[in-house]
Design a protein around this motif. Structure first.
Motif, PDB file in Angstrom:
ATOM      1  N   GLY A   2       0.811  -1.211   0.000  1.00  0.00           N
ATOM      2  CA  GLY A   2       0.000   0.000   0.000  1.00  0.00           C
ATOM      3  C   GLY A   2       0.843   1.259   0.000  1.00  0.00           C
ATOM      4  N   VAL A   3       1.886   1.274   0.813  1.00  0.00           N
ATOM      5  CA  VAL A   3       2.794   2.433   0.849  1.00  0.00           C
ATOM      6  C   VAL A   3       3.519   2.550  -0.480  1.00  0.00           C
ATOM      7  N   TRP A   4       3.997   1.429  -1.006  1.00  0.00           N
ATOM      8  CA  TRP A   4       4.721   1.416  -2.283  1.00  0.00           C
ATOM      9  C   TRP A   4       3.820   1.944  -3.411  1.00  0.00           C
ATOM     10  N   TRP A  21      -2.664   8.843  -1.428  1.00  0.00           N
ATOM     11  CA  TRP A  21      -2.580   7.801  -0.405  1.00  0.00           C
ATOM     12  C   TRP A  21      -3.773   6.836  -0.413  1.00  0.00           C
ATOM     13  N   VAL A  22      -4.638   6.915  -1.413  1.00  0.00           N
ATOM     14  CA  VAL A  22      -5.782   5.995  -1.499  1.00  0.00           C
ATOM     15  C   VAL A  22      -5.351   4.523  -1.528  1.00  0.00           C
ATOM     16  N   PRO A  23      -4.294   4.138  -2.273  1.00  0.00           N
ATOM     17  CA  PRO A  23      -3.883   2.723  -2.210  1.00  0.00           C
ATOM     18  C   PRO A  23      -3.534   2.258  -0.792  1.00  0.00           C
ATOM     19  N   LEU A  24      -2.948   3.140   0.010  1.00  0.00           N
ATOM     20  CA  LEU A  24      -2.665   2.778   1.398  1.00  0.00           C
ATOM     21  C   LEU A  24      -3.961   2.583   2.173  1.00  0.00           C
ATOM     22  N   GLY A  25      -4.979   3.402   1.908  1.00  0.00           N
ATOM     23  CA  GLY A  25      -6.271   3.236   2.576  1.00  0.00           C
ATOM     24  C   GLY A  25      -6.873   1.867   2.291  1.00  0.00           C
ATOM     25  N   VAL A  67     -10.749   3.564   6.499  1.00  0.00           N
ATOM     26  CA  VAL A  67     -12.028   4.212   6.169  1.00  0.00           C
ATOM     27  C   VAL A  67     -11.890   5.729   6.262  1.00  0.00           C
ATOM     28  N   ALA A  68     -11.198   6.215   7.276  1.00  0.00           N
ATOM     29  CA  ALA A  68     -11.003   7.662   7.428  1.00  0.00           C
ATOM     30  C   ALA A  68     -10.230   8.232   6.235  1.00  0.00           C
ATOM     31  N   LEU A  69      -9.174   7.555   5.816  1.00  0.00           N
ATOM     32  CA  LEU A  69      -8.371   8.021   4.690  1.00  0.00           C
ATOM     33  C   LEU A  69      -9.184   8.022   3.397  1.00  0.00           C
ATOM     34  N   THR A 126     -12.461   8.056   3.063  1.00  0.00           N
ATOM     35  CA  THR A 126     -13.571   9.021   3.169  1.00  0.00           C
ATOM     36  C   THR A 126     -13.056  10.451   2.975  1.00  0.00           C
ATOM     37  N   ALA A 127     -11.912  10.766   3.592  1.00  0.00           N
ATOM     38  CA  ALA A 127     -11.341  12.103   3.439  1.00  0.00           C
ATOM     39  C   ALA A 127     -10.936  12.360   1.981  1.00  0.00           C
ATOM     40  N   ALA A 128     -10.367  11.355   1.325  1.00  0.00           N
ATOM     41  CA  ALA A 128      -9.987  11.519  -0.086  1.00  0.00           C
ATOM     42  C   ALA A 128     -11.221  11.739  -0.948  1.00  0.00           C
ATOM     43  N   PHE A 129     -12.272  10.980  -0.687  1.00  0.00           N
ATOM     44  CA  PHE A 129     -13.515  11.123  -1.443  1.00  0.00           C
ATOM     45  C   PHE A 129     -14.132  12.504  -1.206  1.00  0.00           C
TER      46      PHE A 129
END
Length: 162
Positions: A34-36, A120-124, A152-154, A156-159
């Motif tokens: 996810g980080v990668w 950072w969506v892939p990390l979410g 979920v927070a990440l 949702t915030a991205a969305f």
């Protein structure tokens, strides 16, 4: 001489340790992936010093990408007649977005809070997937809930910012 009970307890302990090691490794690999997956875009958005910053006015959209002229906002940036941005649900023809140019290319990525969160969506997604492994494989339900909540927070915030 060991009894049958003590040798079966040793086998159960070895299997439990093996399960913990295997599931811990799987969870760690999911998070590393996810980080990668996120870092390829996030590095351009988060480490902006010396990068060309500006805006793109989206004039054309294809299946996977959109393009348009680049107007520089930072010192040292040069105007370009056509740059390419990844087509997402948040990129629409006729809109203008603040972007950062990937070095050595004519590709751009969204900047600002929306760009950082989108990067950072892939990390979410990895956090959500790892939470299932942590809950089921490691049986650490509190840690799993923390991972799932962060994912979920990440997402949702991205969305919400896009």
């Amino acid at each position: 001489m060991p009894s049958a009970v003590s040798s079966s307890q040793g086998a159960v302990a070895a299997l439990r340790l093996g399960r913990l090691a295997a599931m811990g490794t799987v969870a760690a690999l999911i998070l590393i992936a996810g980080v990668w997956g996120s870092w390829g875009t996030a590095q351009h958005v988060m480490l902006t010093k010396g990068r060309e910053q500006g805006t793109i006015a989206v004039t054309r959209c294809g299946v996977d990408t959109c393009s348009g002229p680049f107007t520089p906002l930072s010192a040292g940036a040069r105007a370009r007649g056509n740059v390419v941005i990844e087509k997402t649900a948040a990129v629409k023809k006729g809109q203008t977005y603040t972007v950062i140019v990937k070095p050595g290319t004519d590709d751009v990525v969204r900047s600002g809070p929306a760009g950082v969160l989108y990067a950072w969506v892939p990390l979410g997604g990895a956090l959500l997937l790892a939470s299932v492994v942590v809950a089921g494989g490691l049986r650490l339900t509190r840690a799993a809930w923390v991972l799932a909540g962060a994912g979920v927070a990440l997402l949702t915030a991205a969305f919400a910012t896009m």
